[in-house]
Motif scaffolding. Structure first.
Motif, mmCIF file in Angstrom:
data_model
loop_
_atom_site.group_PDB
_atom_site.id
_atom_site.type_symbol
_atom_site.label_atom_id
_atom_site.label_comp_id
_atom_site.label_asym_id
_atom_site.label_seq_id
_atom_site.Cartn_x
_atom_site.Cartn_y
_atom_site.Cartn_z
ATOM 1 N N HIS A 5 19.075 -10.515 -20.417
ATOM 2 C CA HIS A 5 18.026 -10.001 -19.536
ATOM 3 C C HIS A 5 18.608 -9.397 -18.257
ATOM 4 C CE1 HIS A 5 14.299 -11.026 -21.601
ATOM 5 N NE2 HIS A 5 14.979 -12.039 -22.121
ATOM 6 N N LEU A 6 19.730 -9.938 -17.806
ATOM 7 C CA LEU A 6 20.355 -9.359 -16.620
ATOM 8 C C LEU A 6 20.888 -7.962 -16.930
ATOM 9 C CD1 LEU A 6 20.606 -10.482 -13.787
ATOM 10 C CD2 LEU A 6 22.951 -11.131 -14.300
ATOM 11 N N ASP A 7 21.413 -7.769 -18.132
ATOM 12 C CA ASP A 7 21.869 -6.439 -18.542
ATOM 13 C C ASP A 7 20.699 -5.448 -18.573
ATOM 14 O OD1 ASP A 7 24.471 -7.301 -18.779
ATOM 15 O OD2 ASP A 7 24.369 -7.614 -20.956
ATOM 16 N N ASN A 39 22.279 -2.874 -7.840
ATOM 17 C CA ASN A 39 21.300 -3.683 -7.114
ATOM 18 C C ASN A 39 21.979 -4.973 -6.644
ATOM 19 O OD1 ASN A 39 19.228 -5.580 -6.524
ATOM 20 N ND2 ASN A 39 17.778 -4.417 -7.747
ATOM 21 N N PRO A 40 22.118 -5.188 -5.332
ATOM 22 C CA PRO A 40 22.813 -6.372 -4.826
ATOM 23 C C PRO A 40 22.186 -7.686 -5.280
ATOM 24 C CG PRO A 40 22.546 -4.748 -3.084
ATOM 25 C CD PRO A 40 21.726 -4.277 -4.238
ATOM 26 N N GLU A 41 20.865 -7.719 -5.433
ATOM 27 C CA GLU A 41 20.206 -8.946 -5.880
ATOM 28 C C GLU A 41 20.642 -9.287 -7.304
ATOM 29 O OE1 GLU A 41 18.598 -10.788 -3.938
ATOM 30 O OE2 GLU A 41 17.597 -9.594 -2.401
ATOM 31 N N ILE A 42 20.731 -8.283 -8.138
ATOM 32 C CA ILE A 42 21.169 -8.496 -9.519
ATOM 33 C C ILE A 42 22.638 -8.894 -9.546
ATOM 34 C CG2 ILE A 42 21.519 -7.369 -11.757
ATOM 35 C CD1 ILE A 42 19.038 -5.671 -11.174
ATOM 36 N N TYR A 56 30.919 -10.185 -5.534
ATOM 37 C CA TYR A 56 30.416 -10.457 -4.185
ATOM 38 C C TYR A 56 30.928 -9.432 -3.174
ATOM 39 C CZ TYR A 56 28.275 -14.928 -5.436
ATOM 40 O OH TYR A 56 27.465 -15.903 -5.971
ATOM 41 N N ASN A 57 32.165 -9.019 -3.320
ATOM 42 C CA ASN A 57 32.710 -8.009 -2.405
ATOM 43 C C ASN A 57 31.949 -6.687 -2.534
ATOM 44 O OD1 ASN A 57 34.623 -9.753 -1.394
ATOM 45 N ND2 ASN A 57 36.258 -9.048 -2.739
ATOM 46 N N LYS A 58 31.637 -6.299 -3.770
ATOM 47 C CA LYS A 58 30.901 -5.053 -3.989
ATOM 48 C C LYS A 58 29.474 -5.171 -3.454
ATOM 49 C CE LYS A 58 29.534 -1.660 -7.476
ATOM 50 N NZ LYS A 58 29.570 -1.283 -8.918
ATOM 51 N N ALA A 59 28.842 -6.305 -3.709
ATOM 52 C CA ALA A 59 27.479 -6.512 -3.206
ATOM 53 C C ALA A 59 27.451 -6.469 -1.686
ATOM 54 C CB ALA A 59 26.939 -7.850 -3.711
ATOM 55 N N TYR A 60 28.499 -7.034 -1.064
ATOM 56 C CA TYR A 60 28.566 -7.044 0.397
ATOM 57 C C TYR A 60 28.745 -5.638 0.952
ATOM 58 C CZ TYR A 60 29.798 -8.496 5.114
ATOM 59 O OH TYR A 60 29.815 -8.655 6.477
ATOM 60 N N GLU A 61 29.527 -4.817 0.250
ATOM 61 C CA GLU A 61 29.697 -3.422 0.670
ATOM 62 C C GLU A 61 28.361 -2.679 0.643
ATOM 63 O OE1 GLU A 61 32.586 -1.536 -1.757
ATOM 64 O OE2 GLU A 61 34.254 -2.794 -1.099
ATOM 65 N N LEU A 62 27.548 -2.981 -0.369
ATOM 66 C CA LEU A 62 26.265 -2.308 -0.526
ATOM 67 C C LEU A 62 25.190 -2.859 0.409
ATOM 68 C CD1 LEU A 62 26.122 -2.138 -4.442
ATOM 69 C CD2 LEU A 62 26.418 -0.202 -2.891
ATOM 70 N N ALA A 63 25.241 -4.173 0.663
ATOM 71 C CA ALA A 63 24.155 -4.800 1.434
ATOM 72 C C ALA A 63 24.692 -5.907 2.335
ATOM 73 C CB ALA A 63 23.101 -5.355 0.481
ATOM 74 N N ASN A 105 22.043 -8.413 3.600
ATOM 75 C CA ASN A 105 21.221 -9.191 2.680
ATOM 76 C C ASN A 105 21.649 -10.657 2.773
ATOM 77 O OD1 ASN A 105 20.591 -10.623 0.102
ATOM 78 N ND2 ASN A 105 19.711 -8.655 -0.474
ATOM 79 N N PRO A 106 20.743 -11.556 3.150
ATOM 80 C CA PRO A 106 21.147 -12.948 3.374
ATOM 81 C C PRO A 106 21.675 -13.644 2.129
ATOM 82 C CG PRO A 106 18.753 -12.743 3.416
ATOM 83 C CD PRO A 106 19.307 -11.348 3.421
ATOM 84 N N ARG A 107 21.134 -13.293 0.948
ATOM 85 C CA ARG A 107 21.620 -13.932 -0.275
ATOM 86 C C ARG A 107 23.043 -13.493 -0.592
ATOM 87 N NH1 ARG A 107 16.791 -13.910 -0.371
ATOM 88 N NH2 ARG A 107 16.597 -11.670 -0.602
ATOM 89 N N VAL A 108 23.339 -12.237 -0.312
ATOM 90 C CA VAL A 108 24.700 -11.735 -0.529
ATOM 91 C C VAL A 108 25.678 -12.458 0.394
ATOM 92 C CG1 VAL A 108 26.211 -9.736 -0.296
ATOM 93 C CG2 VAL A 108 23.951 -9.460 -1.336
ATOM 94 N N VAL A 109 25.343 -12.523 1.683
ATOM 95 C CA VAL A 109 26.231 -13.141 2.675
ATOM 96 C C VAL A 109 26.426 -14.623 2.386
ATOM 97 C CG1 VAL A 109 26.523 -13.665 5.126
ATOM 98 C CG2 VAL A 109 25.604 -11.439 4.417
ATOM 99 N N TYR A 110 25.323 -15.319 2.131
ATOM 100 C CA TYR A 110 25.398 -16.764 1.883
ATOM 101 C C TYR A 110 26.166 -17.094 0.603
ATOM 102 C CZ TYR A 110 23.675 -20.701 -0.814
ATOM 103 O OH TYR A 110 23.594 -21.755 -1.669
ATOM 104 N N ASN A 111 25.827 -16.437 -0.514
ATOM 105 C CA ASN A 111 26.475 -16.762 -1.779
ATOM 106 C C ASN A 111 27.945 -16.381 -1.776
ATOM 107 O OD1 ASN A 111 24.496 -17.786 -4.011
ATOM 108 N ND2 ASN A 111 23.333 -16.264 -2.861
#
Length: 206
Positions: free
Chosen positions: A89-91, A100-103, A134-141, A144-150
């Motif tokens: 489902h994630l795919d 999408n940083p959340e995904i 996580y590094n890529k998600a952080y670059e994008l967002a 975003n608190p979920r990105v930073v925290y996780n």
């Protein structure tokens, strides 16, 4: 001209009705989930996903539910079944909403599920991949608190595993809580979780 106006109105009404049904269905699934009716909630998310092929959120929550169920699972067969479903489902969610940083955060969680189950086997396989996600998600967002925290909690876990100091990551946990306070999800249906866990982690820092 009159016919065009009527046609436009009919199309608009149909779109609004579809959106209303989607939102109602999602809210009902959330209610079932909150009432610990996980199976019913997951089934409803699946029905919504089939009815709304352009929506990534139902796939996201099906993946999240299966990830959450897997954290304390000891049976590898059950674990694999749950995480395979989550990945499927994630795919689908990725195909609908790229970069999408959340995904991305949830993808990192799925790999972390495997590492938590058997660090000796899956740590080498997925550890670096999780860090890269996580590094890529952080670059994008970066806000975003979920990105930073996780990202920070993964860093803390890695540091702890290698016997390193975890304190440097506490500032990032604190930053994520500040971001949570000001974060506004795109809608009531979009991801808005993580603050309580971040606060628990910060308390352990102190």
């Amino acid at each position: 001209m009159k016919h065009l106006i009527i046609l436009a109105f009919m199309i608009s009404s149909a779109i609004c009705g579809a959106q209303g049904n989607f939102e109602k269905g999602m809210q009902k699934a959330f209610e079932l989930w909150e009432n610990d009716k996980w199976g019913e909630a997951e089934n409803l998310f699946e029905r919504i996903a089939k009815a709304e092929p352009d929506q990534w959120l139902p796939h996201y929550y099906i993946a999240q539910m299966n990830s959450l169920k897997s954290w304390n699972e000891k049976d590898e067969t059950v674990l694999k079944s749950q995480l395979d479903k989550a990945q499927q489902h994630l795919d689908l969610a990725k195909n609908i909403s790229e970069n999408n940083p959340e995904i991305m955060v949830l993808q990192a969680h799925l790999y972390t599920n495997w590492v938590a189950f058997d660090g000796a086997t899956y740590g080498m396989k997925y550890g670096q991949t999780v860090t890269e996600i996580y590094n890529k998600a952080y670059e994008l967002a970066p806000d975003n608190p979920r990105v930073v925290y996780n990202k920070a909690e993964w860093g803390m876990g890695s540091a702890r595993y290698f016997g390193q100091d975890t304190k440097p990551f506490c500032k990032d946990i604190e930053k994520s809580i500040e971001l949570f306070a000001n974060f506004k999800p795109e809608s009531e249906l979009h991801p808005n979780w993580g603050q309580k866990r971040a606060e628990q982690v910060l308390a352990s820092c102190n």
